[in-house]
Design a protein around this motif. Structure first.
Motif, short mmCIF file in Angstrom:
data_model
loop_
_atom_site.label_atom_id
_atom_site.label_comp_id
_atom_site.label_asym_id
_atom_site.label_seq_id
_atom_site.Cartn_x
_atom_site.Cartn_y
_atom_site.Cartn_z
N ILE A 179 0.83 -1.21 0.00
CA ILE A 179 0.00 0.00 0.00
C ILE A 179 0.86 1.26 0.00
O ILE A 179 0.59 2.22 -0.73
N LEU A 180 1.91 1.26 0.81
CA LEU A 180 2.76 2.44 0.93
C LEU A 180 3.56 2.70 -0.34
O LEU A 180 3.86 3.84 -0.68
N GLY A 181 3.94 1.65 -1.03
CA GLY A 181 4.89 1.79 -2.11
C GLY A 181 6.31 1.76 -1.57
O GLY A 181 6.55 1.56 -0.37
N GLU A 182 7.27 1.96 -2.43
CA GLU A 182 8.67 1.76 -2.08
C GLU A 182 9.25 2.85 -1.20
O GLU A 182 10.07 2.58 -0.31
N THR A 183 8.84 4.09 -1.41
CA THR A 183 9.56 5.21 -0.81
C THR A 183 9.24 5.47 0.66
O THR A 183 10.16 5.67 1.47
N PRO A 184 7.98 5.48 1.13
CA PRO A 184 7.71 5.85 2.51
C PRO A 184 8.35 4.91 3.53
O PRO A 184 8.57 3.72 3.25
N LEU A 185 8.64 5.44 4.68
CA LEU A 185 9.20 4.66 5.78
C LEU A 185 8.17 3.65 6.29
O LEU A 185 7.00 3.98 6.48
N LEU A 186 8.62 2.43 6.53
CA LEU A 186 7.80 1.41 7.18
C LEU A 186 8.61 0.86 8.34
O LEU A 186 9.62 0.19 8.13
N ALA A 187 8.18 1.17 9.56
CA ALA A 187 8.95 0.84 10.76
C ALA A 187 8.05 0.17 11.80
O ALA A 187 7.64 0.80 12.78
N PRO A 188 7.73 -1.12 11.61
CA PRO A 188 6.87 -1.80 12.58
C PRO A 188 7.56 -2.01 13.92
O PRO A 188 8.78 -2.14 14.00
N GLU A 189 6.72 -2.09 14.95
CA GLU A 189 7.19 -2.48 16.29
C GLU A 189 7.13 -3.99 16.39
O GLU A 189 6.23 -4.63 15.85
N LEU A 190 8.11 -4.59 17.09
CA LEU A 190 8.13 -6.03 17.32
C LEU A 190 8.59 -6.30 18.74
O LEU A 190 9.63 -5.79 19.17
N LYS A 191 7.82 -7.10 19.46
CA LYS A 191 8.18 -7.44 20.84
C LYS A 191 9.17 -8.60 20.87
O LYS A 191 9.10 -9.50 20.05
N VAL A 192 10.09 -8.55 21.84
CA VAL A 192 11.15 -9.54 21.95
C VAL A 192 11.16 -10.11 23.36
O VAL A 192 11.17 -9.35 24.35
N VAL A 193 11.14 -11.42 23.47
CA VAL A 193 11.33 -12.12 24.74
C VAL A 193 12.64 -12.89 24.64
O VAL A 193 12.77 -13.80 23.82
N LEU A 194 13.61 -12.50 25.45
CA LEU A 194 14.92 -13.15 25.42
C LEU A 194 14.88 -14.40 26.28
O LEU A 194 15.48 -14.48 27.35
N GLU A 195 14.15 -15.38 25.79
CA GLU A 195 13.93 -16.62 26.53
C GLU A 195 13.80 -17.76 25.53
O GLU A 195 12.99 -17.70 24.60
N ALA A 196 14.60 -18.81 25.72
CA ALA A 196 14.61 -19.93 24.77
C ALA A 196 13.58 -21.00 25.10
O ALA A 196 13.17 -21.74 24.20
N ASP A 197 13.16 -21.10 26.35
CA ASP A 197 12.19 -22.13 26.72
C ASP A 197 10.81 -21.76 26.18
O ASP A 197 10.27 -20.71 26.54
#
Length: 295
Positions: A179-197
């Motif tokens: 939808i945005l096309g190539e030029t606009p910024l796309l910067a999603p948020e992503l949650k991180v859990v530093l846990e392997a179990d």
């Protein structure tokens, strides 16, 4: 011929590939400014290109962070259009810009009906807000929208530097890029859990995700993007948790983050979820570890 980068490319270059999203980096307590400044300086040293101030943050919350750093970009993620009048936002933007040119990005969004009594016709209200910012002289290239649905993504494309969607999947990122096309910024948020179990990682994720599953803007977006009502129950199905979190060992976390870049993201705003129950705590050791696995 000028060698200057196009505005959108300049913003992408300034924020780099990785940023940190945090509620704890915004504070109303003057006594905490020193700790915030130290944390921001360390994040810059660790190689993060931007910090995104969670909650309904405002331009004033960026000041101690930009003052403590030299290149770090600071953005709001997001500033609710219901909490601050457009003229107030424009004046605050001008204050930060005058002292620290090019270091602040105004991230805007419509928040949620459960959180804002004024919530009415959110799309029309956002359009009117952008009109007022235009009139007040806030450049479109220095603002971004927390866009989820197609119409708001189109608005982000046409009236801002791009989109900073929150709580989305790599599949949503791919559709947003179309939808945005190539030029606009796309910067999603992503949650991180530093846990392997897997059991512990998903439990930590569900504890934090539960509050968002009470907000229709997010749940409707999940349903639009292929999830079912069953996926939204009991803190979220494994499928949903695994789609909106990066968790596991270092290799698995890095691979999950990379799926967002493969889908078209320019930058990913990483939010550490550690399960300590205090959203105002600064997870500095986790930020260090995350920087190490991204290097």
């Amino acid at each position: 011929m000028s060698d200057a980068l196009p505005v959108s490319d300049a913003l992408k270059q300034s924020i780099g590939r990785y940023g940190i999203w945090s509620v704890a980096l915004r504070s109303e307590d003057p006594s905490g400014r020193t700790e915030l400044a130290e944390a921001a300086a360390e994040l810059e040293q660790l190689g993060y290109g931007a910090v995104w101030l969670g909650g309904s943050s405002a331009a004033r919350h960026a000041v101690p962070l930009v003052e403590a750093t030299s290149t770090l970009t600071v953005g709001t993620s997001i500033q609710s259009i219901w909490q601050y009048e457009a003229t107030e936002s424009a004046a605050a933007f001008a204050d930060v810009e005058s002292g620290h040119p090019g270091r602040f990005v105004l991230g805007l969004g419509v928040s949620h009906a459960k959180l804002a009594e004024q919530y009415r016709r959110p799309y029309s209200a956002l359009v009117a807000y952008l009109d007022a910012l235009d009139k007040a002289g806030v450049p479109a290239e220095r603002r971004v929208l927390a866009a989820l649905g197609p119409r708001t993504l189109e608005l982000a494309r046409d009236r801002s530097a791009g989109s900073i969607p929150y709580l989305v999947t790599a599949e949503h990122t791919a559709r947003a890029r179309e939808i945005l096309g190539e030029t606009p910024l796309l910067a999603p948020e992503l949650k991180v859990v530093l846990e392997a179990d897997p059991t512990r990682a998903r439990a930590l994720a569900r504890d934090y995700l539960a509050m968002y599953l009470a907000l229709p803007n997010y749940t409707n977006n999940f349903l639009r993007n292929g999830f079912t009502e069953d996926d939204l129950k009991d803190g979220g199905s494994d499928r949903l948790v695994d789609a909106v979190y990066a968790w596991g060992d270092d290799e698995a976390i890095r691979a999950r983050i990379d799926t967002f870049f493969d889908a078209g993201a320019d930058h990913v705003a990483l939010q550490v979820v550690d399960g300590n129950g205090d959203r105002n705590a600064l997870p500095r050791e986790a930020w260090r570890r995350l920087a190490g696995l991204l290097a």
